[in-house]
Scaffold this motif. Sequence first.
Motif, mmCIF file in Angstrom:
data_model
loop_
_atom_site.group_PDB
_atom_site.id
_atom_site.type_symbol
_atom_site.label_atom_id
_atom_site.label_comp_id
_atom_site.label_asym_id
_atom_site.label_seq_id
_atom_site.Cartn_x
_atom_site.Cartn_y
_atom_site.Cartn_z
ATOM 1 N N TRP A 45 73.878 77.128 -21.862
ATOM 2 C CA TRP A 45 74.588 78.657 -21.205
ATOM 3 C C TRP A 45 75.536 78.619 -22.415
ATOM 4 O O TRP A 45 75.800 79.996 -23.297
ATOM 5 C CB TRP A 45 75.585 78.844 -19.822
ATOM 6 C CG TRP A 45 74.564 78.303 -18.811
ATOM 7 C CD1 TRP A 45 74.372 77.575 -18.682
ATOM 8 C CD2 TRP A 45 74.090 79.401 -18.210
ATOM 9 N NE1 TRP A 45 73.720 77.473 -17.324
ATOM 10 C CE2 TRP A 45 73.099 79.095 -17.381
ATOM 11 C CE3 TRP A 45 73.329 80.578 -18.936
ATOM 12 C CZ2 TRP A 45 71.946 80.103 -16.681
ATOM 13 C CZ3 TRP A 45 73.049 81.349 -17.810
ATOM 14 C CH2 TRP A 45 72.059 81.201 -16.776
ATOM 15 N N GLU A 46 76.637 78.023 -23.299
ATOM 16 C CA GLU A 46 77.666 78.060 -24.020
ATOM 17 C C GLU A 46 78.336 79.653 -23.502
ATOM 18 O O GLU A 46 78.745 80.113 -22.098
ATOM 19 C CB GLU A 46 77.129 78.579 -25.320
ATOM 20 C CG GLU A 46 77.950 77.959 -26.067
ATOM 21 C CD GLU A 46 79.127 78.406 -27.833
ATOM 22 O OE1 GLU A 46 77.944 79.023 -28.192
ATOM 23 O OE2 GLU A 46 78.133 77.017 -27.933
ATOM 24 N N ASP A 47 78.390 80.216 -24.490
ATOM 25 C CA ASP A 47 79.344 81.730 -23.803
ATOM 26 C C ASP A 47 78.477 82.644 -23.076
ATOM 27 O O ASP A 47 78.958 83.767 -22.877
ATOM 28 C CB ASP A 47 79.799 82.324 -25.308
ATOM 29 C CG ASP A 47 79.056 83.280 -26.272
ATOM 30 O OD1 ASP A 47 77.766 82.121 -25.936
ATOM 31 O OD2 ASP A 47 79.694 83.676 -26.928
ATOM 32 N N THR A 48 77.955 82.512 -22.633
ATOM 33 C CA THR A 48 76.764 83.332 -22.315
ATOM 34 C C THR A 48 76.355 83.647 -20.614
ATOM 35 O O THR A 48 75.878 84.445 -19.894
ATOM 36 C CB THR A 48 74.952 83.169 -22.799
ATOM 37 O OG1 THR A 48 74.822 82.536 -21.599
ATOM 38 C CG2 THR A 48 74.837 83.276 -23.783
ATOM 39 N N PHE A 49 77.198 82.076 -20.412
ATOM 40 C CA PHE A 49 77.219 82.120 -18.498
ATOM 41 C C PHE A 49 78.363 82.478 -18.148
ATOM 42 O O PHE A 49 79.779 82.761 -19.265
ATOM 43 C CB PHE A 49 77.719 80.581 -18.023
ATOM 44 C CG PHE A 49 78.043 80.376 -16.789
ATOM 45 C CD1 PHE A 49 76.446 80.125 -16.128
ATOM 46 C CD2 PHE A 49 79.045 80.529 -16.665
ATOM 47 C CE1 PHE A 49 76.729 80.300 -15.106
ATOM 48 C CE2 PHE A 49 79.340 79.729 -15.349
ATOM 49 C CZ PHE A 49 77.939 79.567 -14.340
#
Length: 493
Positions: A45-49
Amino acid sequence: MESLTLGSHRLVHLDFKGAPPKVTYLEQLFPLFREWGATGILIEWEDTFPYVRDLISIGSKGPLSQSGAYTVEEARLLLHLAGDAGLAVVPLVQTFGHLEFVLKHKEWVSLREVAAYPSSMCPSHPGALKLVTSLIKQIVEFHPDIQYIHIGADEVWHLGICPTCIRRIETSKHGKAQLFLEHILGVAQFVRDTYPTLRVIMWDDMLRSIDSSVMNEYNLGKFVEPMVWHYLPAEAFQLSADMWERYASVFNTLWVATAFKGATGSSQNLPVIQHHISNHEQWLTVLSQIVNKFPNFRGVALTGWSRYDHYAIMCELLATSLPSLAVCLRIWMSGTYSSDIHTTVAKALGYYDTPLFLNPYPRPQPVPQQLSFPGWKVRVGVEWFMNLRVKYRNIVDSEQVETWLNPWQIQHGLTNPMQIESLIPAFTDLMFELTSLESYLRAHLEDILHTATVDEWIGTNVEPLKVRLRQLKKDAEAQMPMRIPMQSFPDVI
């Protein structure tokens, strides 16, 4: 070999930090993944979560998010769609290296191992484990019924550099290895204590240089399951027999990781399918030789990296790489590769009049007109772009431009109109085709990707060509009126 590969997990890695697809696109892909042989998805996910509370600034709701995806509702729908397609979900949370998406924020700059670099976290900082456990808690609580969590831990480029870490290394029994293992065990122990049924996966590369006696001293095999990754083709495959012996003395379980995209160049636009075929074939050969050393072979993750790190430009888009994924999954399911597999997969994807080339180079290559997999028009647009880029370079970087339209000549007005006149129509035609290509790609990229990602891809790949071409055309046109009319020269006798 078929009993081995068919009886284990086959995870498709989705690297959302590069180009997070719209959920409506994933809705089309998930059943296809299952049809092709996948049993699950490994989601990075990184910063898309959609992190909340103390982590809200690092996720999709944060001010520095690269993409703006996903909302809480979209993320939940995504997981629901995966479940409906019969795909298990394994979330991946980086907990040591590759933490740019966290360490770029001012709240966590102090956690960097090297103050100037946002890549790696300092394991000696008192806030390090607190941050990691917060990340894991929000991810696990959002993902119902998961059996595994992947804690990353690969490519910790900066380890044992800060003064505190140096002191720990100097006073420890096992130096850097101990520094690394103590952090990993802290993370794994938290998962075991908080979520007793959850199994922990980690990348293996940082373990390759650690002696098995040290790993056993820390009981590493009781806490984590290694995922051994290697993306090179057969002729460059480099995993040693000694490594397998050491791992077998520590771990009862084994995962491996291949690649179907994102492993042949940080600015690659189309996957080199031949490279990935060879990688999968070699992995099958290696597994046939070593898998009996491990009581439990969990399965494979077919990785599809979208960026080499958080700040890198995007490499191959998922839509352009589906043919590679389809071929690689079929190889894994069959235990081998053959021309029949290539033909079967190509026809299933709609490659009838145009071949499915295993190498995107050299260019130009014929561009398919009609395919039959989700996002195929993006694949066509990128094929067109790669052909056009060759045409562009043949003109813009030509000897003619270098010889008669270089910056010094433009600055001093010492240009030959005979040479420039023939360049202006070529520049004009190139600009027209680039503009048409941009319109085509933007329309079809918007179907599957968020606007910010579309803008980035166009801005990275197409716009630089247009900028240079626009300037060359302007310079060429500006030179023409400066020429002295021929009749002003005296007659030559």
